[in-house]
Design a protein around this motif. Sequence first.
Motif, PDB file in Angstrom:
ATOM      1  N   LEU A 126      -6.735   0.748   4.532  1.00 50.62           N
ATOM      2  CA  LEU A 126      -6.860   0.011   2.951  1.00 50.62           C
ATOM      3  C   LEU A 126      -6.251   1.021   2.694  1.00 50.62           C
ATOM      4  N   LEU A 127      -6.641   2.622   2.693  1.00 51.66           N
ATOM      5  CA  LEU A 127      -5.952   3.544   2.057  1.00 51.66           C
ATOM      6  C   LEU A 127      -4.355   3.846   2.379  1.00 51.66           C
ATOM      7  N   ALA A 128      -3.567   3.105   3.212  1.00 53.66           N
ATOM      8  CA  ALA A 128      -2.630   3.657   3.736  1.00 53.66           C
ATOM      9  C   ALA A 128      -1.575   2.075   2.626  1.00 53.66           C
ATOM     10  N   GLY A 129      -2.427   1.431   2.962  1.00 54.84           N
ATOM     11  CA  GLY A 129      -1.825   0.129   2.425  1.00 54.84           C
ATOM     12  C   GLY A 129      -1.705   0.447   0.270  1.00 54.84           C
ATOM     13  N   ALA A 130      -3.041   0.779   0.399  1.00 55.62           N
ATOM     14  CA  ALA A 130      -2.671   1.315  -1.454  1.00 55.62           C
ATOM     15  C   ALA A 130      -1.980   2.134  -1.790  1.00 55.62           C
ATOM     16  N   ASN A 131      -2.311   2.853  -1.548  1.00 59.64           N
ATOM     17  CA  ASN A 131      -1.123   3.690  -1.544  1.00 59.64           C
ATOM     18  C   ASN A 131       0.624   3.616  -2.005  1.00 59.64           C
ATOM     19  N   LYS A 132       0.502   2.894  -0.670  1.00 59.55           N
ATOM     20  CA  LYS A 132       2.164   2.227  -0.372  1.00 59.55           C
ATOM     21  C   LYS A 132       2.827   0.963  -1.598  1.00 59.55           C
ATOM     22  N   ASP A 133       1.191  -0.097  -2.075  1.00 63.59           N
ATOM     23  CA  ASP A 133       2.084  -0.683  -2.650  1.00 63.59           C
ATOM     24  C   ASP A 133       1.563   0.176  -4.514  1.00 63.59           C
ATOM     25  N   ASN A 134       0.821   1.524  -4.604  1.00 67.02           N
ATOM     26  CA  ASN A 134       0.146   2.079  -5.075  1.00 67.02           C
ATOM     27  C   ASN A 134      -0.353   1.246  -6.641  1.00 67.02           C
ATOM     28  N   LEU A 135      -2.152   0.870  -5.808  1.00 68.70           N
ATOM     29  CA  LEU A 135      -2.827  -0.229  -6.114  1.00 68.70           C
ATOM     30  C   LEU A 135      -4.019   0.998  -6.626  1.00 68.70           C
ATOM     31  N   ALA A 141      -6.645  -8.710   4.257  1.00 65.62           N
ATOM     32  CA  ALA A 141      -6.920  -9.438   3.272  1.00 65.62           C
ATOM     33  C   ALA A 141      -6.990  -9.445   2.302  1.00 65.62           C
ATOM     34  N   PHE A 142      -8.086  -7.730   2.663  1.00 68.65           N
ATOM     35  CA  PHE A 142      -8.430  -7.214   0.265  1.00 68.65           C
ATOM     36  C   PHE A 142      -6.864  -6.839  -0.570  1.00 68.65           C
ATOM     37  N   LEU A 143      -5.714  -6.704   0.275  1.00 65.93           N
ATOM     38  CA  LEU A 143      -4.600  -6.269  -0.491  1.00 65.93           C
ATOM     39  C   LEU A 143      -4.282  -7.221  -0.557  1.00 65.93           C
ATOM     40  N   HIS A 144      -4.347  -8.638  -0.156  1.00 70.58           N
ATOM     41  CA  HIS A 144      -3.734  -9.493  -0.286  1.00 70.58           C
ATOM     42  C   HIS A 144      -4.315 -11.019  -0.399  1.00 70.58           C
ATOM     43  N   PRO A 145      -5.581 -11.050  -1.746  1.00 73.60           N
ATOM     44  CA  PRO A 145      -6.608 -11.927  -1.259  1.00 73.60           C
ATOM     45  C   PRO A 145      -5.969 -13.271  -0.959  1.00 73.60           C
ATOM     46  N   ASP A 146      -4.864 -13.230  -2.033  1.00 67.25           N
ATOM     47  CA  ASP A 146      -4.828 -14.982  -2.385  1.00 67.25           C
ATOM     48  C   ASP A 146      -4.015 -15.768  -1.452  1.00 67.25           C
TER      49      ASP A 146
END
Length: 312
Positions: free
Chosen positions: A26-35, A211-216
């Motif tokens: 989650l941390l890696a994905g959020a940092n990558k996408d600036n979420l 699943a959290f980063l792209h819930p739709d």
Amino acid sequence: MSTPFQKSVLVFGATGKQGSAAIDALLAGANKDNLPLNILAVTRDRTSRGSQALAQKSNVSIIEGDLANVESIFDQATADGRPVWGVFGVQVNSPDEEKQGKSLVTVSAARGVQHFVYASGDRGGPERSEADPTFVKNFAAKFSIEKHLQKLAATSRQDMTYTILRPVTFFENMTDDIHGKGFARMWEQMGSRKPLQLISTIDIGFFAAQAFLHPDEHRNMAITLVGDELTQPQAEVIFKELVGSSMPMVPCTVGSAVKFFKKDTVGDMFRWFENNGYGGDVVACRKIYPEMMDYRTWLENCSPFIQSRASR
């Protein structure tokens, strides 16, 4: 300038294998996408080494509690006035698994959670997993929790969505202690007729994060997760090649005794492995995530056998 809404994700089992893997991904994905993402890591002991390591990570806050009192955990999580947007639910195999899992789902739906990711387990592929709880107690518990989640999500006032992850057996069961040696022996006793499907918990973390980063894209889905499929003799060839010795095991009589005296748990599970088996699709999973580890990759990069040898 207004600040973007920061989603809070409550992660249970945060210091366990699946929970910690989900947090890292989650941390890696959020940092990558600036979420903007705030992770609330649930642990039974905030002073433990694992909890202290988590507390050092950016955007991670520690919440002390356990599944025996889910309301208290949510009270702590929402003390600053921010709602919990997402929940990652995972329970250890125990007599209380079904009760605790259903309680977490119930409270999450009542507290307005928008997306719930449940770490369940495969029971023979997508169709069989939806219909068959199996005779294995902890598999049946997960089946009941899944059905409870699907029902409450459909009737929740906020139209809560969910993603069910159904991993197969973990590579991480293969350790150099008595538990790992016991697992290896019982796997070996399955022979060469029926392969066992396996996955790394690190890769489960990737799918949880997605699943959290792209819930739709993962709305109300159930996904069977598998990284490799092989018999113990096939795994033994790879093990000898990379480690230089045979896979450590308890004596055959010990493996048989464990299955006999724990026949309603371990015994039933290995009987199910032999007679039924998982139904994951390795190729399909690898299309979604090409970096998914097979047994060789996990053994070489993550296993205690090669890691401990390298540290000598």
